[in-house]
Design a protein around this motif. Sequence first.
Motif, PDB file in Angstrom:
ATOM      1  N   THR A   1     -25.527  13.464  23.996  1.00  0.00           N
ATOM      2  CA  THR A   1     -25.555  13.515  25.454  1.00  0.00           C
ATOM      3  C   THR A   1     -26.028  12.161  26.003  1.00  0.00           C
ATOM      4  N   LEU A   2     -25.913  11.997  27.307  1.00  0.00           N
ATOM      5  CA  LEU A   2     -26.369  10.766  27.954  1.00  0.00           C
ATOM      6  C   LEU A   2     -27.862  10.547  27.703  1.00  0.00           C
ATOM      7  N   GLU A   3     -28.649  11.601  27.836  1.00  0.00           N
ATOM      8  CA  GLU A   3     -30.089  11.487  27.605  1.00  0.00           C
ATOM      9  C   GLU A   3     -30.392  11.136  26.151  1.00  0.00           C
ATOM     10  N   GLN A   4     -29.682  11.767  25.226  1.00  0.00           N
ATOM     11  CA  GLN A   4     -29.879  11.460  23.807  1.00  0.00           C
ATOM     12  C   GLN A   4     -29.436  10.031  23.480  1.00  0.00           C
ATOM     13  N   GLY A   5     -28.384   9.562  24.146  1.00  0.00           N
ATOM     14  CA  GLY A   5     -27.921   8.197  23.936  1.00  0.00           C
ATOM     15  C   GLY A   5     -28.945   7.179  24.394  1.00  0.00           C
ATOM     16  N   ALA A   6     -29.576   7.447  25.524  1.00  0.00           N
ATOM     17  CA  ALA A   6     -30.632   6.554  26.007  1.00  0.00           C
ATOM     18  C   ALA A   6     -31.785   6.499  25.004  1.00  0.00           C
ATOM     19  N   LYS A   7     -32.130   7.652  24.436  1.00  0.00           N
ATOM     20  CA  LYS A   7     -33.196   7.675  23.434  1.00  0.00           C
ATOM     21  C   LYS A   7     -32.768   6.932  22.166  1.00  0.00           C
ATOM     22  N   ALA A   8     -31.501   7.095  21.767  1.00  0.00           N
ATOM     23  CA  ALA A   8     -31.003   6.400  20.580  1.00  0.00           C
ATOM     24  C   ALA A   8     -31.085   4.894  20.749  1.00  0.00           C
ATOM     25  N   LEU A   9     -30.819   4.428  21.976  1.00  0.00           N
ATOM     26  CA  LEU A   9     -30.933   2.991  22.246  1.00  0.00           C
ATOM     27  C   LEU A   9     -32.375   2.527  22.097  1.00  0.00           C
ATOM     28  N   MET A  10     -33.307   3.260  22.686  1.00  0.00           N
ATOM     29  CA  MET A  10     -34.716   2.883  22.574  1.00  0.00           C
ATOM     30  C   MET A  10     -35.206   2.979  21.132  1.00  0.00           C
ATOM     31  N   ASP A  11     -34.665   3.934  20.370  1.00  0.00           N
ATOM     32  CA  ASP A  11     -35.073   4.112  18.974  1.00  0.00           C
ATOM     33  C   ASP A  11     -34.624   2.959  18.086  1.00  0.00           C
ATOM     34  N   MET A  12     -33.745   2.087  18.591  1.00  0.00           N
ATOM     35  CA  MET A  12     -33.359   0.912  17.812  1.00  0.00           C
ATOM     36  C   MET A  12     -34.532  -0.046  17.624  1.00  0.00           C
ATOM     37  N   ASP A  13     -35.628   0.201  18.323  1.00  0.00           N
ATOM     38  CA  ASP A  13     -36.875  -0.527  18.029  1.00  0.00           C
ATOM     39  C   ASP A  13     -37.279  -0.349  16.568  1.00  0.00           C
ATOM     40  N   PHE A  14     -36.853   0.768  15.977  1.00  0.00           N
ATOM     41  CA  PHE A  14     -37.285   1.111  14.621  1.00  0.00           C
ATOM     42  C   PHE A  14     -36.174   0.955  13.588  1.00  0.00           C
ATOM     43  N   GLY A  15     -35.024   0.428  14.007  1.00  0.00           N
ATOM     44  CA  GLY A  15     -33.903   0.236  13.088  1.00  0.00           C
ATOM     45  C   GLY A  15     -32.618   0.774  13.676  1.00  0.00           C
ATOM     46  N   SER A  16     -31.500   0.349  13.075  1.00  0.00           N
ATOM     47  CA  SER A  16     -30.185   0.758  13.556  1.00  0.00           C
ATOM     48  C   SER A  16     -29.586   1.820  12.643  1.00  0.00           C
ATOM     49  N   PRO A  17     -28.848   2.777  13.214  1.00  0.00           N
ATOM     50  CA  PRO A  17     -28.134   3.730  12.362  1.00  0.00           C
ATOM     51  C   PRO A  17     -27.017   3.017  11.604  1.00  0.00           C
ATOM     52  N   ILE A  18     -26.615   3.567  10.473  1.00  0.00           N
ATOM     53  CA  ILE A  18     -25.522   2.978   9.702  1.00  0.00           C
ATOM     54  C   ILE A  18     -24.212   3.083  10.487  1.00  0.00           C
ATOM     55  N   GLY A  19     -23.973   4.255  11.071  1.00  0.00           N
ATOM     56  CA  GLY A  19     -22.745   4.465  11.834  1.00  0.00           C
ATOM     57  C   GLY A  19     -22.985   4.363  13.331  1.00  0.00           C
ATOM     58  N   MET A  20     -21.923   4.658  14.085  1.00  0.00           N
ATOM     59  CA  MET A  20     -21.988   4.571  15.545  1.00  0.00           C
ATOM     60  C   MET A  20     -22.498   5.871  16.146  1.00  0.00           C
ATOM     61  N   VAL A  21     -23.301   5.723  17.192  1.00  0.00           N
ATOM     62  CA  VAL A  21     -23.685   6.849  18.031  1.00  0.00           C
ATOM     63  C   VAL A  21     -22.849   6.767  19.299  1.00  0.00           C
ATOM     64  N   MET A  22     -22.146   7.855  19.624  1.00  0.00           N
ATOM     65  CA  MET A  22     -21.258   7.880  20.784  1.00  0.00           C
ATOM     66  C   MET A  22     -21.733   8.895  21.815  1.00  0.00           C
ATOM     67  N   ILE A  23     -21.903   8.429  23.035  1.00  0.00           N
ATOM     68  CA  ILE A  23     -22.217   9.330  24.150  1.00  0.00           C
ATOM     69  C   ILE A  23     -20.911   9.927  24.657  1.00  0.00           C
ATOM     70  N   THR A  24     -20.801  11.242  24.579  1.00  0.00           N
ATOM     71  CA  THR A  24     -19.581  11.917  25.038  1.00  0.00           C
ATOM     72  C   THR A  24     -19.870  13.059  26.003  1.00  0.00           C
ATOM     73  N   GLN A  25     -21.149  13.321  26.271  1.00  0.00           N
ATOM     74  CA  GLN A  25     -21.508  14.398  27.184  1.00  0.00           C
ATOM     75  C   GLN A  25     -22.397  13.828  28.280  1.00  0.00           C
TER      76      GLN A  25
END
Length: 358
Positions: free
Chosen positions: A325-349
């Motif tokens: 979701t949009l809210e989860q995507g915003a959190k995923a961006l902030m969580d990049m403080d601790f590292g990047s996911p291997i794959g892509m995170v896509m906001i679709t909701q």
Amino acid sequence: MKAAVYRSFSGPIKIEDVPHPTAPASGVVIKVMATGVCRSDWHGWKGHDSDIIDHGLPFVPGHEVSGIIVEVGNDVTKFQLGDRVAVPFILSCGQCSMCSAHNRPTICEKQEQPGFSMYGSYAEYLALPRADRNLSIIPDSVSFIEAAALGCRFTTAFRAVVQQGGVASHTTVAIFGCGGLGLSCVMIAAAYGAKQIIAIDVSDLALEKAKEVGATDVVNAKTKDAREKVAELTKGMGADVTIDAAGFKATCEDAIHCTRRGGRIIQVGLPIGDQNPIVPMGMIAGKELEIVGSHGCDASDMPKILSLVESGKLDPKKLIEREVTLEQGAKALMDMDFGSPIGMVMITQFTDAPQSKY
């Protein structure tokens, strides 16, 4: 409409109600159907991007995007309501000397970039200028999430690997850094039939993914000397093309030292900080090495990349880790403080109802 907004660099990204955009005369408004969470958005949020600093806060991030046109500006002739469109992150002007005299729109002097020079795509709707020049119709068989995945990582990789690197079936290529951009470089090189694709990273998980999506050989630079290993894998020659897709001092230096005589180094990873690489100019001259920069992709090449997806030669879904979701995507961006996911995170909701699953 709802949008993810930050009001200070490194500050909280919150979902807020913001004004609905209107179409500029040369542009359109799209309903955002998918948008990626990219490390470049994190850099912007941290205050590393001069365009965002010049724009000023508050700000809405997001630049990997696809959507449906819901409003058309008066001067637009190539698009209409309801069109499904893919969006490159560089919206060139077509009039500056780089665009008109040199045919180099990727270094347009007046380029606009969603999520950097203007509000981005972490929102229900997005206004985009210069539509006729820069947008592309998404083929029916290509999904919104696939098209959004192309907007930055894959298009940037396409230019680096194919146009600047000249990678083809006879090429040995070494790719330094297996984040989203590096893995996209691996996949583009594989799609163009590169003879040998050597992926170098310090993460075994990233290297496993690189192998999965097309690398013929992998090197963990944390446990092995990358220069020695690439020399071994290329029978002492070095790679025809090396690509620094990470932007670190070490990856840039290793890329240079792993390139064969007369070979080419592509610098596509963007460095940050003040640790500049040591470039051995004597070796560059003596071995006639080429160091070539690469930035984004020309919008006119987007149909070629979409056709790779349509034909099945390129499958961006292999890099999609999860939809959020949009809210989860915003959190995923902030969580990049601790590292990047291997794959892509896509906001679709963007509202309460989901709108995409591939």
